[in-house]
Motif scaffolding. Structure first.
Motif, PDB file in Angstrom:
ATOM      1  N   LEU A 127       0.835  -1.201   0.000  1.00  0.00           N
ATOM      2  CA  LEU A 127       0.000   0.000   0.000  1.00  0.00           C
ATOM      3  C   LEU A 127       0.869   1.249   0.000  1.00  0.00           C
ATOM      4  CD1 LEU A 127      -2.705  -1.051   2.593  1.00  0.00           C
ATOM      5  CD2 LEU A 127      -2.935  -0.950   0.121  1.00  0.00           C
ATOM      6  N   ASN A 136      -4.274  11.187   0.661  1.00  0.00           N
ATOM      7  CA  ASN A 136      -5.151  10.000   0.543  1.00  0.00           C
ATOM      8  C   ASN A 136      -6.227  10.053   1.600  1.00  0.00           C
ATOM      9  OD1 ASN A 136      -3.996   8.655  -1.561  1.00  0.00           O
ATOM     10  ND2 ASN A 136      -3.205   6.953  -0.363  1.00  0.00           N
ATOM     11  N   TRP A 137      -7.462   9.757   1.161  1.00  0.00           N
ATOM     12  CA  TRP A 137      -8.562   9.621   2.104  1.00  0.00           C
ATOM     13  C   TRP A 137      -9.110   8.196   1.979  1.00  0.00           C
ATOM     14  CZ3 TRP A 137     -12.041  14.534   1.115  1.00  0.00           C
ATOM     15  CH2 TRP A 137     -11.371  15.670   1.588  1.00  0.00           C
ATOM     16  N   SER A 138      -9.649   7.708   3.071  1.00  0.00           N
ATOM     17  CA  SER A 138     -10.322   6.412   3.066  1.00  0.00           C
ATOM     18  C   SER A 138     -11.749   6.615   3.534  1.00  0.00           C
ATOM     19  CB  SER A 138      -9.622   5.426   4.013  1.00  0.00           C
ATOM     20  OG  SER A 138      -8.327   5.146   3.563  1.00  0.00           O
ATOM     21  N   ASP A 140     -15.535   4.532   4.664  1.00  0.00           N
ATOM     22  CA  ASP A 140     -16.066   3.267   5.154  1.00  0.00           C
ATOM     23  C   ASP A 140     -17.491   3.482   5.639  1.00  0.00           C
ATOM     24  OD1 ASP A 140     -16.144   0.620   5.864  1.00  0.00           O
ATOM     25  OD2 ASP A 140     -15.176   0.912   7.787  1.00  0.00           O
ATOM     26  N   VAL A 157     -15.210   9.326   6.649  1.00  0.00           N
ATOM     27  CA  VAL A 157     -14.116   9.688   5.746  1.00  0.00           C
ATOM     28  C   VAL A 157     -12.934  10.063   6.628  1.00  0.00           C
ATOM     29  CG1 VAL A 157     -13.344  11.234   3.908  1.00  0.00           C
ATOM     30  CG2 VAL A 157     -15.730  10.549   4.019  1.00  0.00           C
ATOM     31  N   ASP A 159      -8.563  10.804   6.849  1.00  0.00           N
ATOM     32  CA  ASP A 159      -7.306  11.123   6.186  1.00  0.00           C
ATOM     33  C   ASP A 159      -6.286  10.045   6.566  1.00  0.00           C
ATOM     34  OD1 ASP A 159      -5.184  12.241   4.920  1.00  0.00           O
ATOM     35  OD2 ASP A 159      -5.038  14.023   6.203  1.00  0.00           O
ATOM     36  N   ASP A 160      -5.633   9.446   5.564  1.00  0.00           N
ATOM     37  CA  ASP A 160      -4.714   8.343   5.830  1.00  0.00           C
ATOM     38  C   ASP A 160      -3.403   8.806   6.459  1.00  0.00           C
ATOM     39  OD1 ASP A 160      -6.496   6.528   4.855  1.00  0.00           O
ATOM     40  OD2 ASP A 160      -5.578   6.375   2.866  1.00  0.00           O
ATOM     41  N   ARG A 163      -4.686  10.083  10.257  1.00  0.00           N
ATOM     42  CA  ARG A 163      -5.828   9.329  10.807  1.00  0.00           C
ATOM     43  C   ARG A 163      -6.906  10.239  11.405  1.00  0.00           C
ATOM     44  NH1 ARG A 163      -4.396   4.319   8.857  1.00  0.00           N
ATOM     45  NH2 ARG A 163      -2.307   3.830   9.476  1.00  0.00           N
TER      46      ARG A 163
END
Length: 180
Positions: A127, A136-138, A140, A157, A159-160, A163
């Motif tokens: 990764l 990068n955002w994640s 879920d 949402v 921020d990677d 966090r």
């Protein structure tokens, strides 16, 4: 399977199982040689006298079925029993599938079941590690249930890089326009 005395249910010692057809042949051999009577031979080899005196009536027809099974093997080598039976049913519709299968097995036409080849998956790439904020955002979805039984959904949402939770939407329904 063995009984209480350590003997198998067929009357033997459990070491080797002999097919009934073979026991019939052995009993017939001893009777024809004049060594045993029919009753003694049947008792010795564990078959009934009815079984000893039974004569198959359809041997000629079995050979016709065998001939039909062997005839197209050169052209259709990859057919299994199901296709063979359908082929024969269209040719001669009165043959029983159990009988055709027995002859099919005696001719040793049964195909070897080939194991499936698994796809070799490549090792996944590691990764990407973000080097700054907002790179990068994640996102879920989560769900939970309230005390009164209604379900709620949460859209997170994050921020990677650090966090940090950028946004959390909570509602009973989250349509796609809202997620976008």
């Amino acid at each position: 399977m063995t009984g209480p005395e350590g003997r198998d249910r067929c009357g033997g010692s459990g070491k080797k199982v002999v097919k009934p057809s073979r026991r019939h042949e052995m009993a017939q051999h001893y009777v024809e040689a004049g060594r045993l009577s029919v009753k003694a031979a049947c008792l010795a080899f564990g078959i009934s006298q009815t079984c000893y005196r039974y004569e198959a009536k359809l041997n000629a027809e079995n050979e016709i079925i065998a001939d039909w099974l062997v005839r197209p093997t050169t052209s259709q080598r990859n057919w299994g029993f199901g296709l063979w039976y359908l082929f024969l049913r269209n040719v001669k519709s009165f043959w029983n599938h159990k009988r055709v299968y027995r002859i099919y097995r005696e001719l040793e036409l049964n195909l070897r079941i080939k194991p499936r080849h698994r796809l070799v998956r490549e090792k996944p790439l590691p990764l990407a590690v973000p080097t700054q904020i907002n790179q990068n955002w994640s996102m879920d979805f989560m769900h939970d249930q309230l005390a009164d039984g209604r379900s709620i959904r949460l859209f997170n949402v994050i921020d990677d890089y650090n966090r940090e939770g950028i946004g959390i939407e909570v509602d009973f329904s989250l349509p796609c326009e809202r997620v976008i």
